[in-house]
Design an enzyme around this catalytic site. Structure first.
Site, PDB file in Angstrom:
ATOM      1  N   HIS A 178      -3.323  -5.749   1.220  1.00  0.00           N
ATOM      2  CA  HIS A 178      -2.591  -5.918   2.482  1.00  0.00           C
ATOM      3  C   HIS A 178      -2.474  -7.373   2.928  1.00  0.00           C
ATOM      4  O   HIS A 178      -3.308  -7.832   3.715  1.00  0.00           O
ATOM      5  CB  HIS A 178      -3.312  -5.132   3.588  1.00  0.00           C
ATOM      6  CG  HIS A 178      -3.164  -3.654   3.454  1.00  0.00           C
ATOM      7  ND1 HIS A 178      -2.246  -2.935   4.185  1.00  0.00           N
ATOM      8  CD2 HIS A 178      -3.806  -2.763   2.667  1.00  0.00           C
ATOM      9  CE1 HIS A 178      -2.336  -1.647   3.855  1.00  0.00           C
ATOM     10  NE2 HIS A 178      -3.275  -1.520   2.941  1.00  0.00           N
ATOM     11  N   GLU A 192      -0.560  -8.540   5.159  1.00  0.00           N
ATOM     12  CA  GLU A 192      -0.316  -8.634   6.609  1.00  0.00           C
ATOM     13  C   GLU A 192      -1.615  -8.599   7.406  1.00  0.00           C
ATOM     14  O   GLU A 192      -1.606  -8.906   8.595  1.00  0.00           O
ATOM     15  CB  GLU A 192       0.634  -7.504   7.058  1.00  0.00           C
ATOM     16  CG  GLU A 192      -0.008  -6.148   7.317  1.00  0.00           C
ATOM     17  CD  GLU A 192      -0.368  -5.379   6.048  1.00  0.00           C
ATOM     18  OE1 GLU A 192      -0.384  -5.989   4.951  1.00  0.00           O
ATOM     19  OE2 GLU A 192      -0.678  -4.172   6.152  1.00  0.00           O
ATOM     20  N   CYS A 229       0.840  -1.200   0.000  1.00  0.00           N
ATOM     21  CA  CYS A 229       0.000   0.000   0.000  1.00  0.00           C
ATOM     22  C   CYS A 229       0.879   1.256   0.000  1.00  0.00           C
ATOM     23  O   CYS A 229       1.553   1.539  -0.973  1.00  0.00           O
ATOM     24  CB  CYS A 229      -0.965  -0.049   1.182  1.00  0.00           C
ATOM     25  SG  CYS A 229      -2.321   1.138   1.037  1.00  0.00           S
TER      26      CYS A 229
END
Lengths: 223, 79
Positions: A194, A196, A85
């Site tokens: 994302h 994560e 991002c």
């Protein structure tokens, strides 16, 4: 295996990125943007957020921070680097990845779970996936529209440097549904969604994001 | 002290949804004669002494604008 996670002023997802590294079996190492110190890490993650409040252009000021000069040098030497991002925006601004991220075509911030197709399963960050595999991870951005000149896009496609494409709807108007790209040597990867945030059943839509962080452990051993 | 102005706009081939939104608003306000709007950035720099054109060009092209997607115009003070 020491995986650095850089914190810039305005980073938001550095703690989640460090947690993902730990869940994958790596040792997360906190790095500060203003230090000239990579602390002997084996790879680096640039997390999401709004470094410098997206002033000037998203990622532009962070890309000129002291530590980024060291990251650029290390990346040219083959160190794996992942930009998520805002981290992807920083890598484009730093010249480590081609193209640019601009305001979403519909002008809205878009936050949803997103299907991606893995187009390249041989980069430092994607070897634990299969070519063509579809993964579900969150996407959340206001300036995530990947753009480049048509000739540049043709060259990227020709060189096989598109790593991820959006499937089931393009959340931001990115050219050719491109969600992530890689460097010529496949060691630097950037994407808007994302991984994560998709590493545990409790908090994510899947655990599909964990493969980024397990892949890089193997890439570091192999190097 | 001199005043240097730098204007930055998206390249013509990069779509500008913010400019298009402004154009849409103008249409709703009855300003039908406006054909297109491109939104950009305007920087005003105050510089010690006589501006060094080469240095300002570098500032404009490497920080103020991203040459991948933006065009830049440097306006130096006239003698």
């Amino acid at each position: 295996m020491r995986i650095g996670v850089i914190t810039f002023p305005g980073s938001l997802d550095d703690v989640d990125a460090a947690r993902a590294v730990r869940l994958a079996g790596g040792e997360p190492v906190a790095l500060w943007h203003a230090d000239h110190d990579l602390k002997d890490v084996d790879a680096v993650v640039l997390p999401g957020g709004f470094s410098y409040g997206d002033y000037l252009r998203a990622g532009a000021i962070a890309a000129r921070s002291p530590l980024m000069q060291d990251v650029v040098t290390a990346a040219h030497g083959g160190m794996p680097v992942l930009g998520i991002c805002n981290g992807f925006q920083v890598l484009c601004e730093a010249g480590l990845l081609p193209g640019a991220l601009t305001r979403n075509s519909h002008l809205h911030f878009r936050n949803r779970d997103q299907l991606l197709r893995v187009e390249r399963a041989d980069t430092a960050w994607t070897s634990d996936y299969a070519d063509g595999q579809e993964i579900l991870i969150p996407v959340k951005n206001g300036e995530g529209r990947y753009v480049a000149a048509d000739a540049g896009l043709d060259r990227l496609e020709g060189e096989g440097r598109v790593v991820f494409r959006y499937v089931g709807g393009n959340p931001n108007g990115s050219s050719r549904d491109i969600a992530g790209v890689t460097s010529e040597n496949g060691r630097v990867v950037g994407l808007m969604p994302h991984p994560e945030h998709a590493v545990e059943d409790l908090t994510g839509p899947s655990t599909d994001g964990l493969g980024f962080f397990t892949s890089v452990l193997k890439a570091v051993v192999a190097a | 002290m001199s005043r240097v102005v730098v204007d930055v706009v998206l390249k013509p081939e990069i779509s500008d949804p913010q400019g298009q939104a402004v154009l849409g608003a103008l249409g709703r306000l009855g300003h039908d004669s406006v054909r297109s709007v491109r939104q950009g950035k305007h920087f005003v720099l105050e510089v010690d002494g006589t501006p060094d054109e080469a240095e300002l060009k570098q500032i404009a092209e490497t920080l103020l604008a991203n040459p991948v997607i933006e065009d830049v115009e440097l306006h130096l003070p006239k003698d």
